[in-house]
Design an enzyme around this catalytic site. Sequence first.
Site, short mmCIF file in Angstrom:
data_model
loop_
_atom_site.label_atom_id
_atom_site.label_comp_id
_atom_site.label_asym_id
_atom_site.label_seq_id
_atom_site.Cartn_x
_atom_site.Cartn_y
_atom_site.Cartn_z
N ASP A 1 -17.16 -15.63 23.73
CA ASP A 1 -15.95 -15.43 22.96
C ASP A 1 -15.02 -16.61 23.26
OD1 ASP A 1 -13.70 -12.58 22.34
OD2 ASP A 1 -14.09 -14.45 21.27
N ASP A 13 -20.64 -5.99 20.73
CA ASP A 13 -20.44 -6.12 22.18
C ASP A 13 -19.35 -5.13 22.57
OD1 ASP A 13 -18.00 -7.96 21.36
OD2 ASP A 13 -17.79 -7.48 23.51
N CYS A 38 -35.11 8.61 29.44
CA CYS A 38 -34.77 7.25 29.89
C CYS A 38 -35.74 6.77 30.96
CB CYS A 38 -33.35 7.26 30.44
SG CYS A 38 -32.73 5.62 30.85
N CYS A 86 -34.99 4.06 32.91
CA CYS A 86 -34.28 3.16 33.83
C CYS A 86 -34.52 3.59 35.26
CB CYS A 86 -32.78 3.16 33.50
SG CYS A 86 -31.87 4.52 34.25
N CYS A 119 -33.05 7.01 36.25
CA CYS A 119 -33.72 8.20 35.67
C CYS A 119 -35.15 8.34 36.14
CB CYS A 119 -33.68 8.12 34.15
SG CYS A 119 -31.99 8.24 33.51
N HIS A 157 -28.35 2.36 33.82
CA HIS A 157 -28.69 3.46 32.90
C HIS A 157 -27.95 3.34 31.58
CE1 HIS A 157 -29.27 7.34 31.08
NE2 HIS A 157 -27.95 7.38 30.93
C1 LIG Z 1 -10.45 -0.94 22.81
O1 LIG Z 1 -11.17 -1.53 23.88
C2 LIG Z 1 -10.50 -2.61 24.48
O2 LIG Z 1 -10.39 -3.66 23.53
C3 LIG Z 1 -11.46 -4.58 23.71
C4 LIG Z 1 -12.47 -4.35 22.64
N1 LIG Z 1 -11.92 -4.69 21.35
C5 LIG Z 1 -11.94 -5.94 20.90
N2 LIG Z 1 -11.41 -6.29 19.71
C6 LIG Z 1 -11.56 -7.63 19.61
C7 LIG Z 1 -11.14 -8.52 18.63
C8 LIG Z 1 -11.38 -9.90 18.81
C9 LIG Z 1 -10.91 -10.88 17.85
O3 LIG Z 1 -10.28 -10.56 16.82
N3 LIG Z 1 -11.16 -12.19 18.10
C10 LIG Z 1 -11.86 -12.59 19.22
N4 LIG Z 1 -12.07 -13.92 19.41
N5 LIG Z 1 -12.32 -11.71 20.12
C11 LIG Z 1 -12.08 -10.36 19.95
C12 LIG Z 1 -12.52 -9.45 20.93
C13 LIG Z 1 -12.25 -8.08 20.77
N6 LIG Z 1 -12.49 -6.99 21.56
C14 LIG Z 1 -12.02 -4.35 25.08
O4 LIG Z 1 -11.69 -5.47 25.87
C15 LIG Z 1 -11.35 -3.12 25.60
O5 LIG Z 1 -10.49 -3.42 26.67
ZN LIG Z 2 -31.51 6.15 32.69
#
Ligand SMILES: CO[C@@H]1O[C@H](CNc2nc3cc4c(=O)[nH]c(N)nc4cc3[nH]2)[C@@H](O)[C@H]1O
Ligand SMILES: [Zn+2]
Length: 372
Positions: free
Chosen positions: A92, A266, A304, A306, A309, A335
Amino acid sequence: MTRFNWTCESTDGAARAGMLHTAHGPVATPTFMPVGTVGTVKAMTMDAVRSTGAGIVLGNTYHLMLRPGAERIRALGGLHKFMDWPGPILTDSGGFQVMSLGALRRLDQDGVTFRSHIDGSEHRLTPESSTDIQHALDATITMCFDECPALPAPPEAIAASMRLSMRWAARSRQAYVQREGYGQFGIVQGGTEPELRAESVKALTDIGFEGYAIGGLAVGEGQELMFATLDTTTPIMPQDKPRYLMGVGTPDDLLGSVQRGVDMFDCVMPTRAGRTARAYTERGTLNLRNARHATDARPISPYCDCLACSRHSRAYLHHLFRANEILGPMLLTWHNIAYYQRLMRQIRQAIVEKRLDALATTLRAEWAAEDW
Ligand SMILES: CO[C@@H]1O[C@H](CNc2nc3cc4c(=O)[nH]c(N)nc4cc3[nH]2)[C@@H](O)[C@H]1O
Ligand SMILES: [Zn+2]
């Protein structure tokens, strides 16, 4: 050398089963990418990650530039060598993490200045420097440097932020060094406004990328609004390129998003839950610190394979967490990642056999059912 490309092998409604070909090997999609923020999938060895069937992991520009530093990783042969993960790595670009972790941030038209959450030192990220850092890391997939606006926000604020990100996408592409088998993804912004999302898709496809992410979601808007945004956004994204929904999500989020045409995901949930005694299973989640598991000789899941498990009981995991033993988070993270990978394999097979809706009905009923 392998050309970077994504091939669609089957469809079932809007869902796609495909293969992502990269310089570091192929990845079957839909795929879930374990989060390896600072060059490690927390509490797991890379052999354990590989054993779950994971094909690609995620790293973070923001964290790695602060510690140990991108130049040091480049000098040591790149992130693959540094963390001993020969498979593809997606990094990222840092903007999101700066806004969620950095301190004393100053955003301007050119980039963002911030202080490290580690030692307070001042740093700056721009589309050019983020792209250069990801190149130094030797990321297989480089993400554009963008701005992810907090939701809810007025449409004009979302529009201004999206248009800034589109200008940054053009600069990110300009700074990107094309290499055989490597790719750069644009990130669609626009909040939950269909017209702004459409403007963003057009801006990115006019520039041209090897894949397209959907950003600006999983920031507290809730599943209904996230799905509604996917319903109007994935159909206007290129059919022949991979679609990556950033930061998502729970098993139910993954299922619904694959049904809406998403290929890559992710999320920190399975690894974060693994450290806090929360187990993902076919019957929903379990809090293994709960006393009811103290004498339960059964594995977390009978489906599972893993290490937790196949060799241990819920009672043992319960004991490890009660005793605050390091092995607890190690086994449970393993897991949870194994569960997410098994779920994605099940979903992919259902798409190939054109029975995804039937699987979705079964999975949702099971997730709601009582624990075994
Ligand atoms: C709701 O859970 C929290 O929120 C994060 C997951 N939600 C999330 N939305 C995102 C949007 C973007 C984006 O618009 N641009 C780039 N470059 N990277 C992104 C990374 C992202 N991650 C977790 O870190 C967690 O703490
Ligand atoms: Zn497992």
